[in-house]
Design a protein around this motif. Structure first.
Motif, PDB file in Angstrom:
ATOM      1  N   ASP A 179       0.832  -1.204   0.000  1.00  0.00           N
ATOM      2  CA  ASP A 179       0.000   0.000   0.000  1.00  0.00           C
ATOM      3  C   ASP A 179       0.867   1.255   0.000  1.00  0.00           C
ATOM      4  OD1 ASP A 179      -2.918  -0.906   0.401  1.00  0.00           O
ATOM      5  OD2 ASP A 179      -1.800  -2.105   1.847  1.00  0.00           O
ATOM      6  N   ALA A 180       2.022   1.172   0.653  1.00  0.00           N
ATOM      7  CA  ALA A 180       2.909   2.338   0.748  1.00  0.00           C
ATOM      8  C   ALA A 180       4.347   1.862   0.823  1.00  0.00           C
ATOM      9  CB  ALA A 180       2.569   3.174   1.985  1.00  0.00           C
ATOM     10  N   MET A 181       5.259   2.749   0.461  1.00  0.00           N
ATOM     11  CA  MET A 181       6.677   2.473   0.666  1.00  0.00           C
ATOM     12  C   MET A 181       7.347   3.750   1.154  1.00  0.00           C
ATOM     13  SD  MET A 181       9.081   3.816  -1.675  1.00  0.00           S
ATOM     14  CE  MET A 181      10.259   2.509  -1.865  1.00  0.00           C
ATOM     15  N   LEU A 182       8.334   3.573   2.013  1.00  0.00           N
ATOM     16  CA  LEU A 182       9.082   4.686   2.581  1.00  0.00           C
ATOM     17  C   LEU A 182      10.506   4.626   2.054  1.00  0.00           C
ATOM     18  CD1 LEU A 182       8.005   4.268   6.333  1.00  0.00           C
ATOM     19  CD2 LEU A 182       6.872   5.646   4.572  1.00  0.00           C
ATOM     20  N   ARG A 183      11.057   5.768   1.666  1.00  0.00           N
ATOM     21  CA  ARG A 183      12.436   5.792   1.192  1.00  0.00           C
ATOM     22  C   ARG A 183      13.151   7.026   1.731  1.00  0.00           C
ATOM     23  NH1 ARG A 183      13.570   9.138  -3.222  1.00  0.00           N
ATOM     24  NH2 ARG A 183      11.792  10.058  -4.329  1.00  0.00           N
ATOM     25  N   SER A 184      14.437   6.853   2.036  1.00  0.00           N
ATOM     26  CA  SER A 184      15.228   7.989   2.503  1.00  0.00           C
ATOM     27  C   SER A 184      16.575   8.062   1.794  1.00  0.00           C
ATOM     28  CB  SER A 184      15.459   7.893   4.024  1.00  0.00           C
ATOM     29  OG  SER A 184      16.146   6.699   4.366  1.00  0.00           O
ATOM     30  N   TYR A 185      16.692   7.300   0.703  1.00  0.00           N
ATOM     31  CA  TYR A 185      17.902   7.415  -0.101  1.00  0.00           C
ATOM     32  C   TYR A 185      17.888   8.744  -0.842  1.00  0.00           C
ATOM     33  CZ  TYR A 185      18.518   2.479   0.872  1.00  0.00           C
ATOM     34  OH  TYR A 185      18.680   1.281   1.516  1.00  0.00           O
ATOM     35  N   ARG A 186      19.078   9.230  -1.184  1.00  0.00           N
ATOM     36  CA  ARG A 186      19.157  10.512  -1.873  1.00  0.00           C
ATOM     37  C   ARG A 186      18.384  10.444  -3.187  1.00  0.00           C
ATOM     38  NH1 ARG A 186      23.589   7.718  -3.239  1.00  0.00           N
ATOM     39  NH2 ARG A 186      24.333   7.855  -5.395  1.00  0.00           N
TER      40      ARG A 186
ATOM     41  N   SER B 167      14.051  13.456   3.179  1.00  0.00           N
ATOM     42  CA  SER B 167      15.345  13.989   2.736  1.00  0.00           C
ATOM     43  C   SER B 167      15.887  14.924   3.806  1.00  0.00           C
ATOM     44  CB  SER B 167      15.210  14.731   1.404  1.00  0.00           C
ATOM     45  OG  SER B 167      14.394  15.887   1.554  1.00  0.00           O
ATOM     46  N   ALA B 168      17.137  15.330   3.639  1.00  0.00           N
ATOM     47  CA  ALA B 168      17.748  16.243   4.606  1.00  0.00           C
ATOM     48  C   ALA B 168      17.350  17.683   4.346  1.00  0.00           C
ATOM     49  CB  ALA B 168      19.266  16.096   4.584  1.00  0.00           C
TER      50      ALA B 168
ATOM     51  N   GLY C 106      19.433  20.410  -3.023  1.00  0.00           N
ATOM     52  CA  GLY C 106      18.400  19.397  -3.190  1.00  0.00           C
ATOM     53  C   GLY C 106      18.917  17.975  -3.120  1.00  0.00           C
ATOM     54  N   GLY C 107      20.170  17.748  -3.485  1.00  0.00           N
ATOM     55  CA  GLY C 107      20.729  16.412  -3.422  1.00  0.00           C
ATOM     56  C   GLY C 107      21.751  16.230  -2.320  1.00  0.00           C
ATOM     57  N   LYS C 108      21.879  17.209  -1.434  1.00  0.00           N
ATOM     58  CA  LYS C 108      22.912  17.154  -0.394  1.00  0.00           C
ATOM     59  C   LYS C 108      22.565  16.130   0.677  1.00  0.00           C
ATOM     60  CE  LYS C 108      25.166  20.132   3.086  1.00  0.00           C
ATOM     61  NZ  LYS C 108      26.560  19.681   2.840  1.00  0.00           N
ATOM     62  N   ARG C 109      23.553  15.293   1.000  1.00  0.00           N
ATOM     63  CA  ARG C 109      23.362  14.334   2.086  1.00  0.00           C
ATOM     64  C   ARG C 109      23.384  15.067   3.429  1.00  0.00           C
ATOM     65  NH1 ARG C 109      26.507  11.447  -1.703  1.00  0.00           N
ATOM     66  NH2 ARG C 109      25.847   9.276  -2.010  1.00  0.00           N
ATOM     67  N   GLY C 110      22.644  14.540   4.376  1.00  0.00           N
ATOM     68  CA  GLY C 110      22.641  15.186   5.678  1.00  0.00           C
ATOM     69  C   GLY C 110      21.981  14.333   6.735  1.00  0.00           C
ATOM     70  N   PHE C 111      22.229  14.698   7.973  1.00  0.00           N
ATOM     71  CA  PHE C 111      21.633  14.066   9.141  1.00  0.00           C
ATOM     72  C   PHE C 111      21.150  15.177  10.071  1.00  0.00           C
ATOM     73  CE2 PHE C 111      24.623  11.032   7.401  1.00  0.00           C
ATOM     74  CZ  PHE C 111      23.960   9.811   7.511  1.00  0.00           C
ATOM     75  N   ASP C 112      20.412  14.803  11.094  1.00  0.00           N
ATOM     76  CA  ASP C 112      19.844  15.780  12.021  1.00  0.00           C
ATOM     77  C   ASP C 112      20.911  16.729  12.564  1.00  0.00           C
ATOM     78  OD1 ASP C 112      19.120  16.833  14.712  1.00  0.00           O
ATOM     79  OD2 ASP C 112      17.270  15.715  14.435  1.00  0.00           O
ATOM     80  N   SER C 113      22.001  16.175  13.099  1.00  0.00           N
ATOM     81  CA  SER C 113      23.028  17.017  13.718  1.00  0.00           C
ATOM     82  C   SER C 113      23.622  18.011  12.728  1.00  0.00           C
ATOM     83  CB  SER C 113      24.134  16.131  14.315  1.00  0.00           C
ATOM     84  OG  SER C 113      24.711  15.310  13.313  1.00  0.00           O
TER      85      SER C 113
ATOM     86  N   ARG D 175       6.289  14.088   0.883  1.00  0.00           N
ATOM     87  CA  ARG D 175       7.675  14.518   1.108  1.00  0.00           C
ATOM     88  C   ARG D 175       7.784  15.289   2.424  1.00  0.00           C
ATOM     89  NH1 ARG D 175      11.006  13.873  -3.399  1.00  0.00           N
ATOM     90  NH2 ARG D 175      10.109  14.243  -5.472  1.00  0.00           N
ATOM     91  N   VAL D 176       8.847  14.966   3.164  1.00  0.00           N
ATOM     92  CA  VAL D 176       9.211  15.676   4.388  1.00  0.00           C
ATOM     93  C   VAL D 176      10.724  15.817   4.387  1.00  0.00           C
ATOM     94  CG1 VAL D 176       9.286  15.527   6.913  1.00  0.00           C
ATOM     95  CG2 VAL D 176       7.227  14.820   5.699  1.00  0.00           C
ATOM     96  N   SER D 177      11.243  16.943   4.876  1.00  0.00           N
ATOM     97  CA  SER D 177      12.691  17.101   4.969  1.00  0.00           C
ATOM     98  C   SER D 177      13.074  17.594   6.363  1.00  0.00           C
ATOM     99  CB  SER D 177      13.219  18.075   3.915  1.00  0.00           C
ATOM    100  OG  SER D 177      12.897  19.413   4.232  1.00  0.00           O
TER     101      SER D 177
END
Length: 454
Positions: free
Chosen positions: A271-278, A305-306, A314-321, A379-381
Motif C-alpha cells: 500500500d505504501a513504501m518509505l524511502r530515505s535514499y538521496r 530527505s535532509a 536538493g541532493g545534499k546528504r545530511g543528518f539531524d546534527s 515529502r518531508v525534509s
C-alpha cells in the motif's frame, strides 16, 4: 498547532478537537520548543491513525499525548536498554564538531564510506587529532562546499541570519511542511473494513535507515500495518538504532542491484513504501517514483530527505546534527544558554518530528487514495521540519529544568524479548482511546523472508 498540522495533510481541522494534550514545558533543556514539537507531531500521527480507522468504519476515537512522554520518546534511542545494560548509538571517533580557520564544521562519519571519504579529502591520519589539525587550516564554508561536492556529510556552522541568506533557505521556505502530491493515475482503492487496529491489513515497504524514516515505519507498525523493512548486506547500519526503530517491523534482505524482480513483486502488494535514499538513487536501479507508481497503481511513496529536493542543496546528504548546525539552531541554542561553543538540541528533534510527520502524511494519503484514487508521494525534509520547530517560538526558561533520566521514566518503558535479547524501550506516546499502539519486538536485519504476511 494541531489545526495547522491537520490542514497540512488535508485532514479536517475538526480532528484537532480529538487530541487530549496534557503536561507543560519545559521537559528537555532547550530554548526551542522541542517538547511542544514532540507532543504535536506524535499527536498528529495518532489523529491520522484514528481518522484512517474511522474511514474504515470504526468510531472516531480520541488521542491522548502527554508532553513528558512525548519528549522522552523523542530521545527513545538514548533510553534503550539491552539485557539491562545500555545500548546507545555509537559515534565514530572522528565524528563531531571541529574548529576551523574561521569558524566550525561538523562531520558525520558514522558510516564507513563517509569516514573514508573525509580522511581521503583531508589526506590525514585516521585520528581525531590529525583531523582537527588539518581542519584548522581550512575555511568552514569552503570545506563544506568541497565535501558536499564529494558526496560527504559535512556542515559549516551558521548563524540563523547566515542561513536565511543561503539560497536553500529560500527554496525550503517555498515548500510546505508536508508535501502530498499526486504522481499517477489509479482507480479509487477502498480501505478494508475496520479491523482491531487502525492500519491492520495494510502493507508498507520501509527502505529507510538511521532515525527519521525508520521512526515513520515504526509508527505505522505501532498502529497495525505489516511493515517490511528492506536492507542489503552491503549497506551499513547502526545496531542500537535498528533495535529501537525496528520495533514491530519484519526485516528482509534484498540487494536491489540483483533482486530487483523480487522487489517489484513486493511492491505490487504494498500500500505504501518509505524511502530515505538521496534523490535519484532508487531511480538508477530502475525504481523511480513514476515507475513504482506504474508497477503498483495506487502506491503511496513517503520520501524523507535532509534539505528537500529543490534548490542548490536538493541532493545534499545530511543528518539531524548536520542540519541543526547548518541552519543556525546550534548557534542560537548556544547563545541562549550562554555557551561559548555551539550547542546541540537535547534530542534529535528534526529526525523524530520528521518521522512522525511523514507517517501522518502517509496515512492521510491512504484516506485520499480511497476517496480520489491516484498514486501519491509524501515529502518531508529535516531542514523544513527545523523551520517549523523554529516557527513555534523560543522559551526564556528552557534551561531551567532537570531532564528526565532513565531512573525516573520507568512508567514510560516496556520490555520485550527480541532477536537481540531482552529489550527495554520507550512506549509509544500517542494513546488512542480504543486501539492502543502496540510496538512488537525488534528483529535482526535479514531475519524475515521477503514476503508479505497472509
Amino acid at each position: 498547532m494541531m489545526n495547522d498540522l491537520m490542514q497540512a495533510v488535508g485532514l479536517p481541522t475538526s480532528l484537532a478537537a480529538m487530541a487530549r494534550l496534557t503536561g507543560e514545558a519545559p521537559v528537555l533543556r532547550s530554548s526551542f520548543r522541542v517538547d511542544a514539537a514532540a507532543q504535536a507531531s506524535i499527536a498528529a500521527s495518532g489523529l491520522a491513525a484514528a481518522a484512517l480507522h474511522a474511514a474504515r468504519g470504526a468510531a472516531l476515537q480520541a488521542v491522548a499525548v502527554d508532553m513528558r512522554h512525548a519528549a522522552v520518546e523523542f530521545r527513545s534511542e538514548r533510553h534503550l536498554r539491552l539485557n539491562g545494560g545500555e545500548a546507545h548509538e555509537s559515534w565514530d571517533s572522528i565524528a563531531g564538531l571541529y574548529p576551523t580557520a574561521d569558524g566550525f564544521v561538523r562531520l558525520h562519519t558514522n558510516f564507513p564510506h563517509h569516514r573514508a571519504g573525509i580522511l581521503a579529502l583531508l589526506a590525514c591520519a585516521p585520528t581525531r587529532e590529525a583531523v582537527a589539525g588539518e581542519l584548522l587550516t581550512r575555511r568552514s564554508l569552503a570545506f563544506e562546499t568541497e565535501a558536499t561536492a564529494a558526496g560527504l556529510c559535512v556542515s559549516a556552522l551558521r548563524s540563523h541570519a547566515q542561513w536565511l541568506a543561503h539560497p536553500q533557505s529560500d527554496a525550503l521556505a517555498a515548500q510546505p511542511l508536508i508535501t502530498i502530491e499526486r504522481i499517477g493515475e489509479a482507480p479509487k482503492t477502498p480501505l478494508p473494513a475496520a479491523a482491531a487496529r487502525p492500519l491492520q491489513g495494510l502493507r508498507v515497504l520501509d527502505l529507510t535507515r538511521v532515525i527519521a524514516g525508520p521512526v515513520a515505519g515504526r509508527t505505522l507498525a505501532a498502529h497495525g500495518a505489516d511493515v517490511l523493512h528492506i536492507t542489503a548486506p552491503h549497506l551499513p547500519s547502526i545496531p542500537a538504532l535498528v533495535m529501537d526503530t525496528g520495533r514491530g517491523k519484519r526485516n528482509a534482505a534484498l540487494d536491489l542491484r540483483q533482486d530487483g524482480a523480487r522487489f517489484a513483486e513486493l511492491l505490487t502488494g504494498a500500500d505504501a513504501m518509505l524511502r530515505s535514499y538521496r534523490e535519484g538513487a532508487l531511480a538508477s536501479l530502475g525504481f523511480s517514483d513514476e515507475r513504482m507508481a506504474a508497477l503498483r497503481p495506487g502506491i503511496i511513496i513517503g520520501h524523507l530527505s535532509a534539505y528537500g529536493v529543490m534548490g542548490p542543496w536538493g541532493g545534499k546528504r545530511g543528518f539531524d546534527s548536520l542540519t541543526q548546525t547548518a541552519t543556525g539552531m546550534n548557534a542560537d541554542e548556544a547563545a541562549a544558554a550562554g555557551d561559548a561553543l555551539p550547542r546541540v538540541l537535547p534530542c534529535q528533534a528534526l529526525d523524530h518530528a520528521s518521522g512522525y510527520l511523514l507517517a501522518t502524511g502517509v496515512m492521510a494519503a491512504m484516506i485520499r487514495r480511497a476517496e480520489e484514487g491516484g498514486s501519491w508521494r509524501v515529502r518531508v525534509s529535516l531542514a523544513r521540519t527545523g523551520m517549523w520547530i523554529r516557527s513555534l517560538g523560543r522559551m526564556a526558561d528552557g534551561f531551567s529544568v532537570i531532564e528526565p533520566s532513565q531512573e525516573n521514566i520507568a512508567d514510560l518503558l516496556e520490555t520485550h524479548a527480541s532477536d537481540f535479547g531482552e529489550l527495554t524501550a520507550v512506549r509509544h506516546a500517542a494513546l488512542l482511546q480504543e486501539t492502543p499502539a502496540m510496538e512488537g519486538p525488534a528483529m535482526k536485519l535479514g531475519s524475515s523472508p521477503a514476503t508479505w504476511l497472509g
